[in-house]
Design a protein around this motif. Structure first.
Motif, PDB file in Angstrom:
ATOM      1  N   GLY A   1      18.439 -32.410  34.944  1.00  0.00           N
ATOM      2  CA  GLY A   1      19.707 -31.869  34.488  1.00  0.00           C
ATOM      3  C   GLY A   1      19.673 -31.152  33.158  1.00  0.00           C
ATOM      4  O   GLY A   1      20.649 -30.498  32.781  1.00  0.00           O
ATOM      5  N   THR A   2      18.559 -31.247  32.417  1.00  0.00           N
ATOM      6  CA  THR A   2      18.470 -30.586  31.122  1.00  0.00           C
ATOM      7  C   THR A   2      18.457 -29.065  31.298  1.00  0.00           C
ATOM      8  O   THR A   2      17.636 -28.546  32.059  1.00  0.00           O
ATOM      9  CB  THR A   2      17.183 -31.006  30.389  1.00  0.00           C
ATOM     10  OG1 THR A   2      17.165 -32.426  30.249  1.00  0.00           O
ATOM     11  CG2 THR A   2      17.099 -30.351  29.021  1.00  0.00           C
ATOM     12  N   PRO A   3      19.328 -28.333  30.632  1.00  0.00           N
ATOM     13  CA  PRO A   3      19.301 -26.870  30.751  1.00  0.00           C
ATOM     14  C   PRO A   3      17.993 -26.305  30.202  1.00  0.00           C
ATOM     15  O   PRO A   3      17.440 -26.812  29.222  1.00  0.00           O
ATOM     16  CB  PRO A   3      20.501 -26.418  29.902  1.00  0.00           C
ATOM     17  CG  PRO A   3      21.385 -27.618  29.801  1.00  0.00           C
ATOM     18  CD  PRO A   3      20.456 -28.789  29.790  1.00  0.00           C
ATOM     19  N   LEU A   4      17.503 -25.260  30.852  1.00  0.00           N
ATOM     20  CA  LEU A   4      16.266 -24.607  30.447  1.00  0.00           C
ATOM     21  C   LEU A   4      16.492 -23.115  30.272  1.00  0.00           C
ATOM     22  O   LEU A   4      17.426 -22.546  30.848  1.00  0.00           O
ATOM     23  CB  LEU A   4      15.178 -24.829  31.502  1.00  0.00           C
ATOM     24  CG  LEU A   4      14.727 -26.263  31.770  1.00  0.00           C
ATOM     25  CD1 LEU A   4      13.757 -26.298  32.935  1.00  0.00           C
ATOM     26  CD2 LEU A   4      14.096 -26.882  30.529  1.00  0.00           C
ATOM     27  N   ARG A   5      15.610 -22.494  29.525  1.00  0.00           N
ATOM     28  CA  ARG A   5      15.558 -21.038  29.438  1.00  0.00           C
ATOM     29  C   ARG A   5      14.433 -20.579  30.366  1.00  0.00           C
ATOM     30  O   ARG A   5      13.279 -20.948  30.151  1.00  0.00           O
ATOM     31  CB  ARG A   5      15.311 -20.565  28.007  1.00  0.00           C
ATOM     32  CG  ARG A   5      16.473 -20.831  27.066  1.00  0.00           C
ATOM     33  CD  ARG A   5      16.218 -20.209  25.690  1.00  0.00           C
ATOM     34  NE  ARG A   5      16.016 -18.765  25.804  1.00  0.00           N
ATOM     35  CZ  ARG A   5      17.001 -17.857  25.787  1.00  0.00           C
ATOM     36  NH1 ARG A   5      18.268 -18.252  25.704  1.00  0.00           N
ATOM     37  NH2 ARG A   5      16.728 -16.562  25.877  1.00  0.00           N
ATOM     38  N   VAL A   6      14.794 -19.790  31.372  1.00  0.00           N
ATOM     39  CA  VAL A   6      13.845 -19.449  32.433  1.00  0.00           C
ATOM     40  C   VAL A   6      13.786 -17.937  32.612  1.00  0.00           C
ATOM     41  O   VAL A   6      14.823 -17.263  32.696  1.00  0.00           O
ATOM     42  CB  VAL A   6      14.240 -20.098  33.778  1.00  0.00           C
ATOM     43  CG1 VAL A   6      13.140 -19.882  34.820  1.00  0.00           C
ATOM     44  CG2 VAL A   6      14.518 -21.590  33.606  1.00  0.00           C
ATOM     45  N   LEU A   7      12.557 -17.417  32.695  1.00  0.00           N
ATOM     46  CA  LEU A   7      12.332 -16.023  33.057  1.00  0.00           C
ATOM     47  C   LEU A   7      11.708 -15.986  34.437  1.00  0.00           C
ATOM     48  O   LEU A   7      10.642 -16.568  34.659  1.00  0.00           O
ATOM     49  CB  LEU A   7      11.398 -15.352  32.048  1.00  0.00           C
ATOM     50  CG  LEU A   7      10.948 -13.926  32.392  1.00  0.00           C
ATOM     51  CD1 LEU A   7      12.145 -12.981  32.498  1.00  0.00           C
ATOM     52  CD2 LEU A   7       9.937 -13.422  31.357  1.00  0.00           C
ATOM     53  N   HIS A   8      12.391 -15.323  35.374  1.00  0.00           N
ATOM     54  CA  HIS A   8      11.887 -15.167  36.735  1.00  0.00           C
ATOM     55  C   HIS A   8      11.310 -13.758  36.883  1.00  0.00           C
ATOM     56  O   HIS A   8      12.041 -12.764  36.729  1.00  0.00           O
ATOM     57  CB  HIS A   8      13.005 -15.358  37.764  1.00  0.00           C
ATOM     58  CG  HIS A   8      13.664 -16.693  37.720  1.00  0.00           C
ATOM     59  ND1 HIS A   8      13.256 -17.760  38.496  1.00  0.00           N
ATOM     60  CD2 HIS A   8      14.725 -17.150  36.987  1.00  0.00           C
ATOM     61  CE1 HIS A   8      14.028 -18.803  38.259  1.00  0.00           C
ATOM     62  NE2 HIS A   8      14.929 -18.465  37.347  1.00  0.00           N
ATOM     63  N   LEU A   9      10.052 -13.676  37.184  1.00  0.00           N
ATOM     64  CA  LEU A   9       9.406 -12.391  37.452  1.00  0.00           C
ATOM     65  C   LEU A   9       9.367 -12.207  38.963  1.00  0.00           C
ATOM     66  O   LEU A   9       8.643 -12.905  39.664  1.00  0.00           O
ATOM     67  CB  LEU A   9       7.995 -12.364  36.856  1.00  0.00           C
ATOM     68  CG  LEU A   9       7.921 -12.638  35.347  1.00  0.00           C
ATOM     69  CD1 LEU A   9       6.479 -12.636  34.876  1.00  0.00           C
ATOM     70  CD2 LEU A   9       8.751 -11.618  34.562  1.00  0.00           C
ATOM     71  N   GLY A  10      10.180 -11.291  39.462  1.00  0.00           N
ATOM     72  CA  GLY A  10      10.406 -11.156  40.895  1.00  0.00           C
ATOM     73  C   GLY A  10      11.696 -11.862  41.258  1.00  0.00           C
ATOM     74  O   GLY A  10      11.908 -13.024  40.892  1.00  0.00           O
ATOM     75  N   GLY A  11      12.582 -11.151  41.946  1.00  0.00           N
ATOM     76  CA  GLY A  11      13.889 -11.725  42.236  1.00  0.00           C
ATOM     77  C   GLY A  11      14.101 -12.071  43.696  1.00  0.00           C
ATOM     78  O   GLY A  11      14.577 -13.152  44.023  1.00  0.00           O
ATOM     79  N   GLY A  12      13.753 -11.127  44.603  1.00  0.00           N
ATOM     80  CA  GLY A  12      14.048 -11.364  46.014  1.00  0.00           C
ATOM     81  C   GLY A  12      15.527 -11.620  46.195  1.00  0.00           C
ATOM     82  O   GLY A  12      16.377 -10.909  45.660  1.00  0.00           O
ATOM     83  N   ALA A  13      15.844 -12.694  46.908  1.00  0.00           N
ATOM     84  CA  ALA A  13      17.239 -13.065  47.125  1.00  0.00           C
ATOM     85  C   ALA A  13      17.723 -14.121  46.135  1.00  0.00           C
ATOM     86  O   ALA A  13      18.758 -14.747  46.344  1.00  0.00           O
ATOM     87  CB  ALA A  13      17.447 -13.543  48.554  1.00  0.00           C
ATOM     88  N   LEU A  14      16.972 -14.319  45.047  1.00  0.00           N
ATOM     89  CA  LEU A  14      17.341 -15.231  43.958  1.00  0.00           C
ATOM     90  C   LEU A  14      17.405 -16.702  44.385  1.00  0.00           C
ATOM     91  O   LEU A  14      18.255 -17.459  43.934  1.00  0.00           O
ATOM     92  CB  LEU A  14      18.671 -14.815  43.307  1.00  0.00           C
ATOM     93  CG  LEU A  14      18.593 -13.766  42.203  1.00  0.00           C
ATOM     94  CD1 LEU A  14      18.177 -12.410  42.738  1.00  0.00           C
ATOM     95  CD2 LEU A  14      19.889 -13.668  41.443  1.00  0.00           C
ATOM     96  N   THR A  15      16.489 -17.107  45.244  1.00  0.00           N
ATOM     97  CA  THR A  15      16.488 -18.502  45.699  1.00  0.00           C
ATOM     98  C   THR A  15      16.329 -19.474  44.538  1.00  0.00           C
ATOM     99  O   THR A  15      17.120 -20.415  44.386  1.00  0.00           O
ATOM    100  CB  THR A  15      15.352 -18.727  46.712  1.00  0.00           C
ATOM    101  OG1 THR A  15      15.477 -17.779  47.769  1.00  0.00           O
ATOM    102  CG2 THR A  15      15.416 -20.128  47.286  1.00  0.00           C
ATOM    103  N   LEU A  16      15.307 -19.280  43.708  1.00  0.00           N
ATOM    104  CA  LEU A  16      15.065 -20.225  42.614  1.00  0.00           C
ATOM    105  C   LEU A  16      16.079 -20.112  41.476  1.00  0.00           C
ATOM    106  O   LEU A  16      16.488 -21.139  40.923  1.00  0.00           O
ATOM    107  CB  LEU A  16      13.642 -20.090  42.098  1.00  0.00           C
ATOM    108  CG  LEU A  16      12.595 -20.810  42.958  1.00  0.00           C
ATOM    109  CD1 LEU A  16      11.186 -20.469  42.492  1.00  0.00           C
ATOM    110  CD2 LEU A  16      12.806 -22.324  42.940  1.00  0.00           C
TER     111      LEU A  16
END
Length: 285
Positions: free
Chosen positions: A70-85
């Motif tokens: 549950g801890t909020p994170l700062r996340v960079l996603h390289l590649g989006g697709g349908a944004l599953t993650l």
């Protein structure tokens, strides 16, 4: 304009190929995104924590375990697709700040229109090259960098080098983690080289995959988890063993042997990842 094939299937030309959105007959409100026939994403619009693809569940397990639940994170996603993650992180870690870098602007608009994600000011999607996004990012600005980038079912060469990995390490906080989806088949030259390359800058690592893939018996996905600190190997092993499709975790001496002899990839000699075998992504039409 998109065109419909079958019941609700949508086909549309995007910047990187022919995109198709295929409804999941077993889960109402769920869709699979394909690009030139290769499955890219599966999303459940009613339950973003349902993850259909096994490698995505392995990425999500790592996301679950690198920080308290549950801890909020700062996340960079390289590649989006349908944004599953990104959808998964928003649901499982409310308040997380996420940036998604997707090179295909037409694909972003298709997903935004057909499979809209919940409004969240902390989730930003930008049309940009993954490496350019890294270069423009501040040092030590992310807890996680998640890489799942494919063009024509292959990872582009400029995202396979040690110079690229050094940029990932630069934008990660000291205890941050890099998670990467690597696709390869026998004799796993690309996967072994990627492990050696990433460990040159983020030395504490493990790999999660199907046993048959790790033994070089078939083409498949390997999830690399790398950091400057030890990854949660024991917990990942338990999660992988208990999955619908059980997996194995390689770490320590086993990972050393897996990557043994593989040369570090540099920009000057980088190549796109291994292409998948013909027909591997055949789907019902």
């Amino acid at each position: 304009m998109g065109r419909r094939r079958g019941a609700d299937r949508v086909a549309e030309q995007v910047d990187t190929g022919q995109a198709e959105l295929v409804p999941d007959p077993d889960r109402p409100g769920s869709w699979t995104l394909l690009l030139d026939g290769a499955p890219q994403s599966h999303v459940d619009l009613t339950d973003p924590t349902h993850l259909e693809f096994e490698y995505v569940r392995r990425l999500a397990a790592a996301i679950d375990l690198v920080a308290p639940a549950g801890t909020p994170l700062r996340v960079l996603h390289l590649g989006g697709g349908a944004l599953t993650l990104p959808r998964y992180v928003s649901a499982s870690r409310p308040g997380s700040t996420q940036r998604v870098s997707e090179v295909d602007g037409a694909l972003v608009e298709l997903v935004r229109r057909a499979l809209p994600w919940p409004a969240d000011a902390r989730l930003r999607v930008r049309v940009a090259d993954a490496r350019a996004t890294l270069t423009a990012s501040r040092e030590a600005s992310y807890d996680l960098v998640v890489a799942d980038v494919f063009a024509g079912a292959r990872t582009p060469a400029h995202l396979t080098s040690v110079e690229y990995a050094a940029e990932v390490a630069r934008v990660l906080r000291p205890g941050g983690f890099y998670l990467a989806n690597i696709a390869d088949g026998p004799p796993l030259r690309h996967a072994r080289a990627q492990v050696a390359t990433v460990r040159a800058v983020l030395p504490r690592a493990c790999v999660v995959s199907d046993a048959a893939v790790l033994r070089g018996r078939r083409y498949g996905n390997l999830v690399l988890v790398a950091s400057r600190v030890d990854p949660p190997v024991a917990e990942l092993s338990r999660r992988a063993a208990g999955d619908w499709f059980p997996g194995r975790v390689l770490a320590g001496d086993e990972l050393d042997r897996f990557a043994g002899g593989a040369a570090v990839v540099r920009d000057a000699d980088a190549r796109d990842s291994t292409p998948p075998p013909p027909g591997i992504f055949s789907v019902r039409r």
